[in-house]
Scaffold this motif. Structure first.
Motif, short mmCIF file in Angstrom:
data_model
loop_
_atom_site.label_atom_id
_atom_site.label_comp_id
_atom_site.label_asym_id
_atom_site.label_seq_id
_atom_site.Cartn_x
_atom_site.Cartn_y
_atom_site.Cartn_z
N GLY A 1 0.80 -1.21 0.00
CA GLY A 1 0.00 0.00 0.00
C GLY A 1 0.84 1.26 0.00
N THR A 2 1.99 1.19 -0.65
CA THR A 2 2.90 2.33 -0.71
C THR A 2 2.94 2.85 -2.15
N ALA A 3 2.56 4.09 -2.34
CA ALA A 3 2.50 4.66 -3.69
C ALA A 3 3.90 4.81 -4.28
N ILE A 4 4.05 4.38 -5.53
CA ILE A 4 5.33 4.55 -6.21
C ILE A 4 5.67 6.04 -6.31
N ALA A 5 4.66 6.87 -6.47
CA ALA A 5 4.87 8.32 -6.59
C ALA A 5 5.44 8.94 -5.32
N SER A 6 5.37 8.20 -4.19
CA SER A 6 5.91 8.74 -2.93
C SER A 6 7.43 8.56 -2.83
N LEU A 7 8.01 7.86 -3.81
CA LEU A 7 9.46 7.62 -3.79
C LEU A 7 10.21 8.82 -4.37
N ASP A 8 11.35 9.11 -3.78
CA ASP A 8 12.23 10.16 -4.31
C ASP A 8 13.17 9.62 -5.38
N VAL A 9 13.55 8.36 -5.23
CA VAL A 9 14.49 7.77 -6.18
C VAL A 9 14.44 6.25 -6.06
N VAL A 10 14.78 5.57 -7.16
CA VAL A 10 14.94 4.12 -7.18
C VAL A 10 16.40 3.82 -7.52
N GLY A 11 17.03 3.00 -6.69
CA GLY A 11 18.40 2.54 -6.95
C GLY A 11 18.32 1.17 -7.62
N PHE A 12 18.74 1.10 -8.88
CA PHE A 12 18.54 -0.08 -9.73
C PHE A 12 19.90 -0.71 -10.04
N HIS A 13 20.21 -1.80 -9.32
CA HIS A 13 21.50 -2.46 -9.56
C HIS A 13 21.55 -3.12 -10.92
N GLY A 14 20.42 -3.72 -11.36
CA GLY A 14 20.45 -4.53 -12.57
C GLY A 14 21.02 -5.90 -12.29
N GLN A 15 21.30 -6.64 -13.35
CA GLN A 15 21.80 -8.02 -13.21
C GLN A 15 23.19 -8.11 -13.80
N THR A 16 24.17 -8.43 -12.97
CA THR A 16 25.53 -8.61 -13.48
C THR A 16 25.58 -9.86 -14.36
#
Length: 356
Positions: free
Chosen positions: A83-98
């Motif tokens: 129940g946490t809105a994505i819009a409430s995020l300031d940033v996403v840290g995306f490692h990806g897949q090595t």
């Protein structure tokens, strides 16, 4: 403080870990909800088909699409479940897949389309967190030490934080906050591979297979002579640098036992490189759920071994939290890597920002 969602998919290719933290990139204000979304078997096969690539091809493009789509789906599921809105995020840290990590060639590759993720979520995304370090001559790994240092501010030091994923890495934190970090050797990777081939299971649940086997001491001593263990840190490994082949010819249980003690022995050998002995070993990652491995580490290191969870941390979410933390540091231009953690020539920031 910023609200940062960290996304991590490790070398074991188990799935996507998601974790929310509130942080200014120096201290952690609060921990938020977490989720793990396993990869489907066909997605895992698609990703593994791209391992070792050094340039784009059909396999890497298919793998990147799969990784990106899975991360978009995982964030949406995390949002819905908590129940946490994505819009409430300031940033996403995306490692990806090595898929390939060859720092000696100034090359590391984490697949995942940061721009597509930002567009799909409508949130700023920071990815490519290893690239700048590797280009500057660093190992590009491990990246989590600066987050470990933020977590252990109130604990007696020196101490070591071990993250045991496909590869195992350690952060040594001195009494004066000095950091030393490096990959110790194999983690769960060879054990998982062995179990898949010899026992028909993806991993050794609760270390039960290894616990029922007998260690081949001759092979273990030979393994201990691997030249990697005498190399001075900083140093890092690719998932495939240590395989399960040195257990070939053993029964399923004996091979699992021997490989498990190999991981523990590598951790004990890492302590030779520490500037001072540690008061305790804090174990995080998948290895922390393997009682046989934990006992082996305690025996091999002759030290006090505790799990991250026992300290009130969320060991399963630690790396995901770290990438949220690193994304905020990247936004603030703070260093992510240091001479003592990756061999970088100086403290370096990094990451690539994608604005939706």
């Amino acid at each position: 403080m910023m609200r940062a969602l960290g996304l991590m998919s490790g070398t074991s290719v188990d799935g996507v870990d998601l974790a929310l933290i509130e942080t200014d990139g120096e201290r952690v204000g609060a921990f938020g909800p977490t989720l793990t979304v396993p990869y489907a078997d066909d997605t895992r096969r698609t990703i593994r088909a791209a391992f070792g690539a050094d340039q784009a091809n059909e396999a890497t493009r298919a793998a990147e699409r799969a990784v990106t789509e899975m991360h978009i789906e995982a964030v949406r599921r995390w949002s819905a479940e908590h129940g946490t809105a994505i819009a409430s995020l300031d940033v996403v840290g995306f490692h990806g897949q090595t898929i390939t990590h060859r720092p000696e060639k100034h090359f590391t590759w984490q697949i995942g389309d940061g721009a597509a993720l930002a567009r799909a979520l409508g949130v700023r995304v920071v990815n490519d967190l290893r690239g700048a370090d590797v280009l500057a001559g660093g190992q590009g790994a491990p990246l989590v030490p600066i987050y470990h240092a933020a977590l252990v501010r109130d604990l007696p030091r020196p101490l070591a934080v071990m993250n045991i994923g496909g590869v195992a890495n350690v952060t040594w934190i001195g009494a004066d906050d000095t950091l030393l970090a490096f990959d110790t050797g194999p983690g769960n990777g060879p054990i998982d591979d062995w179990c898949a081939k010899r026992a028909g299971v993806r991993f050794d649940k609760d270390g039960a297979l290894a616990g029922s086997g007998k260690i081949d001491r001759t092979r273990l001593e030979r393994f201990s002579e691997h030249r990697y263990f005498t190399r001075k840190p900083p140093k890092s490994l690719d998932r495939g640098d240590f395989s399960d082949s040195w257990a070939d010819g053993l029964s399923a249980a004996d091979g699992a036992a021997t490989l498990t003690y190999g991981t523990a022995r590598a951790i004990a050998l890492a302590a030779r490189h520490f500037p001072a002995p540690v008061t305790q070993w804090v174990i995080a990652g998948g290895g922390a759920r393997n009682p046989t491995l934990l006992k082996a580490i305690a025996k091999e290191t002759r030290g006090k071994v505790v799990t991250a969870d026992s300290l009130g941390w969320n060991g399963d979410a630690l790396e995901a939290q770290a990438f949220g933390f690193l994304a905020v540091r990247s936004l603030r231009g703070l260093p992510l890597t240091f001479p003592g953690t990756t061999g970088a020539p100086r403290p370096l920031t990094g990451g690539r920002l994608h604005i939706p």
